[in-house]
Design a protein around this motif. Structure first.
Motif, PDB file in Angstrom:
ATOM      1  N   LEU A  36      33.947  57.364  45.063  1.00 47.03           N
ATOM      2  CA  LEU A  36      32.506  57.449  44.859  1.00 47.03           C
ATOM      3  C   LEU A  36      31.868  57.221  46.232  1.00 47.03           C
ATOM      4  O   LEU A  36      31.960  56.139  46.794  1.00 47.03           O
ATOM      5  CB  LEU A  36      32.070  56.380  43.848  1.00 47.03           C
ATOM      6  CG  LEU A  36      30.658  56.459  43.288  1.00 47.03           C
ATOM      7  CD1 LEU A  36      30.391  57.809  42.642  1.00 47.03           C
ATOM      8  CD2 LEU A  36      30.452  55.351  42.252  1.00 47.03           C
ATOM      9  N   LYS A  44      25.871  53.498  44.573  1.00 41.87           N
ATOM     10  CA  LYS A  44      27.287  53.437  44.230  1.00 41.87           C
ATOM     11  C   LYS A  44      27.637  52.127  43.511  1.00 41.87           C
ATOM     12  O   LYS A  44      28.241  52.146  42.433  1.00 41.87           O
ATOM     13  CB  LYS A  44      28.143  53.576  45.498  1.00 41.87           C
ATOM     14  CG  LYS A  44      27.844  54.829  46.318  1.00 41.87           C
ATOM     15  CD  LYS A  44      28.675  54.896  47.580  1.00 41.87           C
ATOM     16  CE  LYS A  44      28.456  53.766  48.569  1.00 41.87           C
ATOM     17  NZ  LYS A  44      27.128  53.759  49.209  1.00 41.87           N
ATOM     18  N   SER A  45      27.233  51.015  44.123  1.00 42.51           N
ATOM     19  CA  SER A  45      27.554  49.725  43.503  1.00 42.51           C
ATOM     20  C   SER A  45      26.858  49.589  42.161  1.00 42.51           C
ATOM     21  O   SER A  45      27.425  49.050  41.205  1.00 42.51           O
ATOM     22  CB  SER A  45      27.110  48.573  44.409  1.00 42.51           C
ATOM     23  OG  SER A  45      27.829  48.607  45.617  1.00 42.51           O
ATOM     24  N   GLN A  87      31.609  44.098  45.894  1.00 40.07           N
ATOM     25  CA  GLN A  87      31.381  44.465  47.291  1.00 40.07           C
ATOM     26  C   GLN A  87      31.369  43.224  48.176  1.00 40.07           C
ATOM     27  O   GLN A  87      31.997  43.200  49.237  1.00 40.07           O
ATOM     28  CB  GLN A  87      30.068  45.228  47.423  1.00 40.07           C
ATOM     29  CG  GLN A  87      29.827  45.736  48.836  1.00 40.07           C
ATOM     30  CD  GLN A  87      28.686  46.737  48.887  1.00 40.07           C
ATOM     31  OE1 GLN A  87      28.122  47.105  47.862  1.00 40.07           O
ATOM     32  NE2 GLN A  87      28.336  47.171  50.077  1.00 40.07           N
ATOM     33  N   ASP A 165      35.000  48.152  44.777  1.00 44.12           N
ATOM     34  CA  ASP A 165      33.777  48.379  45.542  1.00 44.12           C
ATOM     35  C   ASP A 165      34.010  48.040  47.010  1.00 44.12           C
ATOM     36  O   ASP A 165      33.973  46.883  47.405  1.00 44.12           O
ATOM     37  CB  ASP A 165      32.630  47.541  44.958  1.00 44.12           C
ATOM     38  CG  ASP A 165      31.265  48.059  45.420  1.00 44.12           C
ATOM     39  OD1 ASP A 165      31.223  48.895  46.341  1.00 44.12           O
ATOM     40  OD2 ASP A 165      30.250  47.613  44.847  1.00 44.12           O
ATOM     41  N   GLU A 166      34.255  49.035  47.807  1.00 45.95           N
ATOM     42  CA  GLU A 166      34.513  48.892  49.248  1.00 45.95           C
ATOM     43  C   GLU A 166      35.570  47.840  49.525  1.00 45.95           C
ATOM     44  O   GLU A 166      35.401  46.984  50.384  1.00 45.95           O
ATOM     45  CB  GLU A 166      33.196  48.571  49.991  1.00 45.95           C
ATOM     46  CG  GLU A 166      32.139  49.630  49.720  1.00 45.95           C
ATOM     47  CD  GLU A 166      31.019  49.641  50.744  1.00 45.95           C
ATOM     48  OE1 GLU A 166      31.212  49.069  51.823  1.00 45.95           O
ATOM     49  OE2 GLU A 166      29.976  50.249  50.447  1.00 45.95           O
ATOM     50  N   VAL A 196      34.804  52.962  45.547  1.00 47.71           N
ATOM     51  CA  VAL A 196      33.619  53.171  46.369  1.00 47.71           C
ATOM     52  C   VAL A 196      34.070  52.941  47.799  1.00 47.71           C
ATOM     53  O   VAL A 196      34.670  51.902  48.097  1.00 47.71           O
ATOM     54  CB  VAL A 196      32.491  52.181  46.012  1.00 47.71           C
ATOM     55  CG1 VAL A 196      31.365  52.262  47.027  1.00 47.71           C
ATOM     56  CG2 VAL A 196      31.971  52.466  44.614  1.00 47.71           C
ATOM     57  N   GLU A 197      33.874  53.907  48.655  1.00 50.89           N
ATOM     58  CA  GLU A 197      34.464  53.770  49.988  1.00 50.89           C
ATOM     59  C   GLU A 197      33.657  54.501  51.055  1.00 50.89           C
ATOM     60  O   GLU A 197      33.046  55.546  50.809  1.00 50.89           O
ATOM     61  CB  GLU A 197      35.905  54.320  49.917  1.00 50.89           C
ATOM     62  CG  GLU A 197      36.881  53.657  50.849  1.00 50.89           C
ATOM     63  CD  GLU A 197      36.695  52.170  50.957  1.00 50.89           C
ATOM     64  OE1 GLU A 197      36.085  51.768  51.962  1.00 50.89           O
ATOM     65  OE2 GLU A 197      37.139  51.409  50.076  1.00 50.89           O
ATOM     66  N   HIS A 198      33.627  53.936  52.250  1.00 52.20           N
ATOM     67  CA  HIS A 198      33.035  54.612  53.405  1.00 52.20           C
ATOM     68  C   HIS A 198      34.104  55.063  54.402  1.00 52.20           C
ATOM     69  O   HIS A 198      33.866  55.918  55.235  1.00 52.20           O
ATOM     70  CB  HIS A 198      32.065  53.681  54.144  1.00 52.20           C
ATOM     71  CG  HIS A 198      30.783  53.438  53.412  1.00 52.20           C
ATOM     72  ND1 HIS A 198      29.894  54.436  53.142  1.00 52.20           N
ATOM     73  CD2 HIS A 198      30.244  52.313  52.897  1.00 52.20           C
ATOM     74  CE1 HIS A 198      28.852  53.932  52.488  1.00 52.20           C
ATOM     75  NE2 HIS A 198      29.046  52.645  52.325  1.00 52.20           N
ATOM     76  N   CYS A 210      36.405  63.443  44.661  1.00 51.61           N
ATOM     77  CA  CYS A 210      35.305  62.591  45.089  1.00 51.61           C
ATOM     78  C   CYS A 210      34.036  63.004  44.371  1.00 51.61           C
ATOM     79  O   CYS A 210      33.839  64.183  44.048  1.00 51.61           O
ATOM     80  CB  CYS A 210      35.057  62.721  46.588  1.00 51.61           C
ATOM     81  SG  CYS A 210      36.406  62.095  47.585  1.00 51.61           S
TER      82      CYS A 210
END
Ligand SMILES: Nc1ncnc2c1ncn2[C@@H]1O[C@H](COP(=O)(O)OP(=O)(O)OP(=O)(O)O)[C@@H](O)[C@H]1O
Ligand SMILES: [Mg+2]
Lengths: 243, 311
Positions: A36, A44-45, A87, A165-166, A196-198, A210
């Motif tokens: 996501l 996202k969160s 997160q 979450d990240e 959830v990722e950057h 994705c």
């Protein structure tokens, strides 16, 4: 699509006048790893919070194995097999590392108690790379280790669906590789994962598919290479002027 | 979980200590027995209070409400039911009342909970006063053949029950759930814990115990009326004693009850009008100097000894 484990339909969350999540629709198939993505503040969160039951939906529905879970309290959703990390890492301050993991094993999807729960926690600590650190206080841990504790707690109830979450954010390159391998092993165990990722490396090597969000809404979905080359996604990340 | 050798040793030692305490009425029937009654009473109240408030950090000021209800159960029922049945009945009513209060308030944040519980005692007191005024009755006579020694043994039995119950809860899933909730309620819910149910269940314990304590002590008052049975100061005393000892351990409140009872006793016999002042000062001392009570102090000292020992 094969049997979908998780389906979001028109999922919407309003905070006062702000629409943080706007009519999100997507499905996650069994054993799939779905990323996501989206710029900061894109919702996202909040989407994960709506799935896990941390927040009530404003409208729409979330189903797990075809039965509706939106509207149920977080503990019920957890017992049905959905487990998450946060997160900002959330640990239990009055407990040592091992007890933090046991906490996830006692009341959730698959329940254990006493010796059984402690043995299980020990096994999970080993698995996330915290073998031998069970007696440590949380204050003695490095940042990545606190994330490992949280993941182990999350795994302790043997969840079918994981919401991360990240979880890979803030790790150095070596730690990142270890983290990616770990998450791969979770999928190989048959778990379904929303990530959830950057971190692009992580997205490329982990995600089957994705979903990209911007300003609360879904703007693209597809394989990592598809969405990362999508015009609209690039515009969302870089701003209108650059596209 | 099964018992370890240490568990069994601790249980035996506790039983022995209680057995010795039970001998008090044979040694003295006046001043010391009176003090014994007070200590047993506050130990039962403060220990059960800490079982709930220790892990959850919800400060309950409802002790006086449950206690008062208990005294009225004895006051109203003493002509018709045996004493032991009244004590059990009071426990049941206290637990149900606590469950209702819990369902109504435990979803609220801490501050609202404190105010609500404080208001509860006042509400019940006003209600009973109103009923009494309208029925023309002023108070209730509680006449039994239960003497001070009898009351002491009843309270000691109740204290033993509270300690045993607290020890078992501490080892149970419910006790573990409460610790998790106290640390982080969001994590608790996301770990499958029904947080509302766990809190309500555990809040029933101090409710039941306070009502039973009131029921047991009613004969000591002989004549009970609302202002006596529902005295709000009781709620504050229990909080202060539990915090002075430390609410993080089962035996913590006991460590606060004993010195505080002696202090209050000394003050009330020498300066009868200054007891409230002493309670106020004690409260300030705890908040400023001993935020984690004697238990916290002991932990800090042990920690320091361990550290210097290790170097
Ligand atoms: N509890 C809340 N109350 C009010 N507004 C909120 C709340 N939670 C999130 N928001 C708002 O909703 C929007 C989406 O936030 P969210 O945390 O879901 O973004 P995100 O995509 O996870 O961002 P990031 O990448 O920074 O973590 C933001 O504008 C945020 O300020
Ligand atoms: Mg976020």
């Amino acid at each position: 699509m094969a049997s979908s484990v998780l389906s979001l339909r028109g999922v919407t969350k309003r905070f006062g006048g702000l629409v943080a999540v706007n009519a999100m629709d997507f499905d996650v198939a069994e054993r799939e790893v779905v990323g996501l993505l989206g710029p900061n503040g894109s919702g996202k969160s909040t989407t994960l919070n709506l799935v896990s039951g941390a927040l009530p939906l404003s409208s729409g529905s979330v189903s797990l194995w075809g039965s509706r879970i939106s509207g149920l309290p977080a503990q019920t959703i957890n017992r049905k097999g959905v487990s998450r990390t946060f997160q900002l890492v959330r640990l239990l301050a009055s407990m040592n590392v091992r007890e933090n993991v046991v906490a996830g094993a006692v009341f959730g999807h698959r329940r254990r108690w006493g010796r059984d729960a402690y043995d299980h926690a020990e096994m999970l600590l080993e698995k996330v790379g915290l073998g031998g650190k069970g007696d440590m206080a949380l204050g003695q841990l490095t940042y990545i280790d606190t994330k490992r504790v949280e993941l182990a707690r999350c795994l302790a109830s043997d969840p079918k669906v994981l919401l991360l979450d990240e979880w890979l954010a803030g790790l150095n390159p070596t730690e990142l590789q270890i983290g990616i391998t770990l998450i791969k092993s979770l999928r190989d165990e048959g778990r379904t994962i929303i990530l959830v990722e950057h971190v692009m490396d992580a997205i490329r090597s982990l995600c089957d598919r994705c979903v990209v969000m911007a300003a609360g809404a879904k703007i693209a979905q597809g394989t990592p290479s598809e969405v990362l080359s999508d015009k609209e996604v690039i515009r969302a990340y870089l701003g209108d002027d650059d596209a | 979980m099964s018992l370890t050798a240490t568990d069994i040793r601790n249980l035996c030692l506790s039983a022995l200590a209680l057995g010795i305490c039970a001998l008090l009425p044979f040694g003295d029937n006046g001043y010391w027995l009176g003090l014994g009654v007070t200590i047993a009473m506050f130990t039962a109240l403060a220990t059960s209070w800490a079982l709930f408030s220790g892990p959850t950090h919800y400060i309950s000021l409802a002790t006086a409400a449950f206690f008062g209800v208990g005294t009225y159960v004895t006051g109203l029922g003493i002509e018709t039911l045996p004493f032991w049945a009244l004590v059990i009945l009071a426990g049941g009513i206290g637990a149900v009342l606590a469950a209702l209060v819990g369902l109504a308030t435990l979803r609220l944040s801490g501050v609202y909970f404190v105010i609500f519980t404080l208001g509860l005692a006042e509400l019940v007191r006003q209600a009973i006063t109103w009923v009494q005024n309208n029925s023309g009755q002023k108070g209730l006579y509680v006449l039994t053949d239960l003497d001070e020694a009898g009351i002491y043994w009843w309270l000691l039995g109740l204290t033993a029950l509270v300690l045993l119950g607290g020890w078992m809860i501490g080892r149970s899933r419910l006790g573990f759930a409460l610790r998790i909730i106290g640390d982080d309620e969001t994590v608790a819910a996301h770990s499958g814990i029904n947080t509302a149910r766990a809190k309500v269940l555990l809040f029933m314990v101090p409710g039941a115990v306070a009502a039973m304590t009131g029921a047991i002590l009613a004969p000591r008052y002989v004549y009970i009326e609302p202002s006596l049975a529902f005295a709000p100061i009781l709620s504050f005393q229990v909080v202060i004693m539990a915090l002075l000892g430390g609410a993080s351990r089962l035996w913590g409140p006991l460590v606060g009850v004993i010195p505080f009872t002696f202090l209050l006793e000394a003050v009330s016999s020498n300066f009868p009008n200054q007891t409230t002042l002493v309670i106020g000062i004690a409260f300030l001392v705890i908040v400023y100097l001993l935020p984690k009570g004697f238990v916290g102090l002991l932990d800090a000292v042990l920690h320091r000894i361990n550290k210097t020992g290790a170097v």
